[in-house]
Structure formats: structure tokens, C-alpha cells
Write an enzyme that holds these catalytic residues in place. Structure first.
Site, PDB file in Angstrom:
ATOM      1  CD  GLU A 123      -2.948   0.982   2.355  1.00 30.56           C
ATOM      2  OE1 GLU A 123      -2.566   0.485   3.423  1.00 30.56           O
ATOM      3  OE2 GLU A 123      -4.093   1.433   2.184  1.00 30.56           O
ATOM      4  CG  HIS A 189      -3.950   5.827   0.316  1.00 30.92           C
ATOM      5  ND1 HIS A 189      -4.036   6.568   1.472  1.00 30.92           N
ATOM      6  CD2 HIS A 189      -4.070   4.535   0.699  1.00 30.92           C
ATOM      7  CE1 HIS A 189      -4.189   5.764   2.506  1.00 30.92           C
ATOM      8  NE2 HIS A 189      -4.210   4.520   2.070  1.00 30.92           N
ATOM      9  CG  ASN A 213     -12.153   5.305   4.857  1.00 28.09           C
ATOM     10  OD1 ASN A 213     -12.252   6.161   5.727  1.00 28.09           O
ATOM     11  ND2 ASN A 213     -12.987   4.296   4.771  1.00 28.09           N
ATOM     12  NE  ARG A 221     -23.383  21.838 -10.435  1.00 24.75           N
ATOM     13  CZ  ARG A 221     -23.679  22.435  -9.284  1.00 24.75           C
ATOM     14  NH1 ARG A 221     -22.796  22.437  -8.291  1.00 24.75           N
ATOM     15  NH2 ARG A 221     -24.846  23.013  -9.112  1.00 24.75           N
ATOM     16  CG  ASP A 242     -13.755   0.538  11.751  1.00 29.70           C
ATOM     17  OD1 ASP A 242     -14.542   1.181  11.014  1.00 29.70           O
ATOM     18  OD2 ASP A 242     -12.622   0.957  12.044  1.00 29.70           O
ATOM     19  CG  ASP A 268      -6.393  -0.316   6.504  1.00 35.45           C
ATOM     20  OD1 ASP A 268      -5.236  -0.685   6.252  1.00 35.45           O
ATOM     21  OD2 ASP A 268      -6.740   0.881   6.475  1.00 35.45           O
ATOM     22  CB  ALA A 303      -3.190   5.768  11.805  1.00 31.53           C
TER      23      ALA A 303
HETATM   24 ZN    ZN Z   1      -4.014  -0.267   4.666  1.00 36.07          ZN
END
Ligand code: ZN
Length: 384
Positions: A123, A189, A213, A221, A242, A268, A303
Site C-alpha cells: 500500500e 489513496h 477512505n 457534479r 468497524d 486494514d 491510521a
Molecule cells: Zn491499509
């Protein structure tokens, strides 16, 4: 036949539906189609039998980090997640220097070859500084196919997934390279537009890393990546269920739109999963875990999670009110298929690994079997 066990009396969730008062027969480390007369029976009346969970995005647990821990620590982290039903776990790395990540990949590829891990997930570092989440901004880089190649080579056939911001220079070429090598290109991300996201899917991306996320919100739009990812049948969306990362209505929207065959529940998780509150490191960044919510000390970004998949299952079946069969698809079958392991795990079918989770009527975890061995014995109620 001393190796046979019959798990009987339960609601057994199969790919074809749930069998009431059903049974699952275990022969050694596999699920079998029939049992010899007199094989020992475990009475699980009133319980659910579901396939072992498959976590394709997980950074650690039990106090251990997959990004930085020793081999023993990594195994401890894996064991922690097994105690919570995840019999198949992919180890995810957060952003680091390429040479560091390559060394980690070499080390952990041995655990994957032994079957302790189901492969490796990078990641970053090829993610967007605008959507960096809990990744060290100074280490982020544009996707470079040569560097991507270096990482997957270092994983010696055990790289399963790379999360990248496909809109950055080199992004689409990197997606093509991953697809050619049979590694999942995951969009995440990312600061991509709707159109840029569609281009990445056309180039071969197949997964959305923790949908919602670390990406632009849905706008009427500028629909952004979320609309492109939810509408395309080639994409499976990861969800962190979660109660912190997603509002229940956002989860419901994703499930409704993508359907249960295109959702994968992930944790995650970071080191604090199955461990406790306190100060941790996520790669090079310090994280405080308070009331089970992990946030960067600097800036307060979420995090990772402290989620375990048994909690994600219970939440999905109770708070979210999803049918158990849909939860099983999202937590076992779909990730197993994506990882290319559905011939061995992901459903309770004869010939597959005897990876089985026992849940009680309230969806609390009561038992975990991995390759025919109880890790959590439902009759003892204690962890081995
Ligand atoms: Zn992750």
C-alpha cells in the site's frame, strides 16, 4: 478413521445457500463429502458454520507490525487474526523506501511460501500526497513501472496486490504491468476524477482500496472515484466495517450498488488489533490508539483500524442487517477469488482446506478451525 470429525446440527452456509441442521465433515486437513460410520461428532446445534475469513488488507495485530516486525512477531500477528476467524491473511506494507520494502518482501515471501501468509500487499509508496492518510509524505513517489517491477520481483511470486493512485504520472502503465504479472492493481489513496478512475479500470485495475477512505467524496457534479468504482462490474470494493471508517448508510449504499459479489470486507488492521490502546508505530509514523480508534499523533488522521474480522462479521449481520450469506461472500468467498485461492479456501466445499468458523446465534465467534485443527475449540471455549 481417526482423522474424521463431523460438525453437526448447525446452520451451514454454503455457496448455494444455508442448510439447516446441516453438517460439515472434516478429514485430516480437508473438508470431506462423507464420513465413515461412527466418526466422532461435535454437536453445534444452534450455531452457524461459515468458511474461514480471508483478509486481503491487513498491516498487523497482537502488538506486531507486518511492515517492520521480526518473523516471529509477524507470525504472532497472523495468529492473533486467526484467533478472530481470519484463517487466510495477506500482509500489507505501508509506504517505505523502495529498498526497505524490497527487503521486507523478500523476508515475508518465505512465510507466504510456507503458507503462513496468503501473500503480500504494497500500500504505497505510489499514492497521492493529497490523500496520504497515515503514510509518510516524504516517502511518496509517482508510480514508476520499473520500481513497481522491482517490488513485485522482490516478493518472489508472493505479491498479490499493489495500491496506487492511478492518476499520477506512470499510473496507468503501472496498472498494465501489474495486470500482466497477475498482481491486483488496487485504486486507492487517490485524488482521481471519475474519468481518470474509469481509465484505470480500463487499464486493468480490479480493486478499490478501502472505498470512501483516502479518496474524494461523492459529488453530484464531480462524482469522482467512488461512482466509477461502484458502478463498474470489474471492480471489487474493500470496506472497513468497524463503525469508524464508514457510516452504516455508506456501507449500505456500497452493498446495494455493487451487490454482495463485489464487496470484500477487510480489517486494514494495525498492530493494536487484538492487543489494546497505546502508542504504536505505523511504518515511520507514531500512532495513538484510544478507545480502539487509531489516529496519527501528528495531524490526527485515522491510521488503520483495530478491527478483527469476527467483529466485522457480527456488525454486518446485526447493525447492518445484511443476510448471513452476503456477509460470507464479502468476508470469505470474494477475497479468496480475488487472491486466486478459491479452489482451496473461501467456501465449505469438499476438497477444500478445513478452514471453518463457528458463530453462535448472536454471531459471536465460538470456534475457529484451520486446516482441520481447532485454533479456538468451540467445545472448550478456550483459545489454544
Ligand atoms: Zn491499509
Amino acid at each position: 478413521m481417526a482423522d474424521h470429525k463431523v460438525l453437526a446440527g448447525a446452520h451451514v452456509v454454503l455457496p448455494t445457500g444455508t442448510v439447516e441442521n446441516g453438517r460439515v465433515i472434516v478429514d485430516g486437513d480437508r473438508i470431506a463429502g462423507s464420513a465413515p460410520e461412527g466418526a466422532p461428532t461435535v454437536d453445534l446445534t444452534g450455531h452457524w458454520l461459515v468458511p474461514g475469513f480471508v483478509d486481503m488488507h491487513n498491516h498487523g495485530g497482537g502488538g506486531a507490525s507486518f511492515t517492520s516486525g521480526t518473523v516471529d512477531e509477524v507470525l504472532k500477528g497472523v495468529h492473533t487474526h486467526r484467533l478472530h476467524g481470519a484463517t487466510t491473511v495477506v500482509a500489507s506494507f505501508v509506504t517505505g523506501e523502495t529498498d526497505f520494502l524490497a527487503r521486507r518482501a523478500g523476508l515475508l515471501s518465505e512465510l507466504a511460501e510456507q503458507g503462513d501468509l496468503a501473500g503480500l500487499h504494497f500500500e504505497g509508496p505510489f499514492i497521492s500526497p493529497c490523500r496520504k492518510g497515515a503514510h509518510d509524505e516524504t516517502l511518496l513517489r509517482d508510480p514508476d513501472p520499473a520500481e513497481v517491477r522491482k517490488l513485485i520481483d522482490a516478493a518472489r511470486g508472493q505479491a498479490r496486490m499493489v495500491t496506487l493512485a492511478t492518476e499520477l504520472p506512470g499510473g496507468l502503465d503501472s496498472v498494465r504491468l501489474l495486470a500482466e504479472h497477475g498482481v491486483i492493481a488496487a485504486i486507492g489513496h487517490t485524488d482521481a476524477t471519475y474519468e481518470q478512475t474509469r481509465a484505470a479500470i480500463d487499464a486493468g485495475a480490479t480493486v478499490a482500496t478501502h472505498l470512501y477512505n483516502a479518496m474524494p467524496a461523492l459529488g453530484h457534479r464531480a462524482p469522482g472515484p467512488i461512482a466509477a468504482l461502484l458502478e463498474d462490474e470489474r471492480i471489487t470494493v474493500e470496506l472497513i466495517n468497524d463503525g469508524t471508517h464508514l457510516h452504516p448508510a455508506a456501507l449500505e449504499l456500497a452493498f446495494h450498488h455493487a451487490g454482495p459479489e463485489r464487496v470484500a470486507f477487510i480489517t486494514d488492521a494495525m498492530d493494536a488489533a487484538g492487543f489494546g490502546d497505546g502508542r504504536y508505530m505505523l511504518g515511520p509514523l507514531a500512532v495513538d490508539v484510544k478507545d480502539s480508534v487509531a489516529r496519527l499523533v501528528e495531524g490526527g488522521s485515522i491510521a488503520g483500524s483495530t478491527l478483527t474480522l469476527d467483529r466485522a462479521f457480527k456488525r454486518a449481520a446485526t447493525v447492518d442487517g445484511l443476510p448471513v450469506e452476503a456477509v460470507v461472500q464479502a468476508i470469505s468467498a470474494n477475497p479468496a477469488r480475488l487472491l486466486g485461492m478459491y479452489d482451496r479456501v473461501g467456501s465449505l466445499e469438499p476438497g477444500k482446506d478445513a478452514d471453518i468458523v463457528v458463530l453462535d446465534a448472536g454471531f459471536e465467534l465460538r470456534g475457529v478451525m484451520r486446516k482441520g485443527e481447532w485454533i479456538v475449540d468451540p467445545t472448550a471455549g478456550t483459545a489454544a
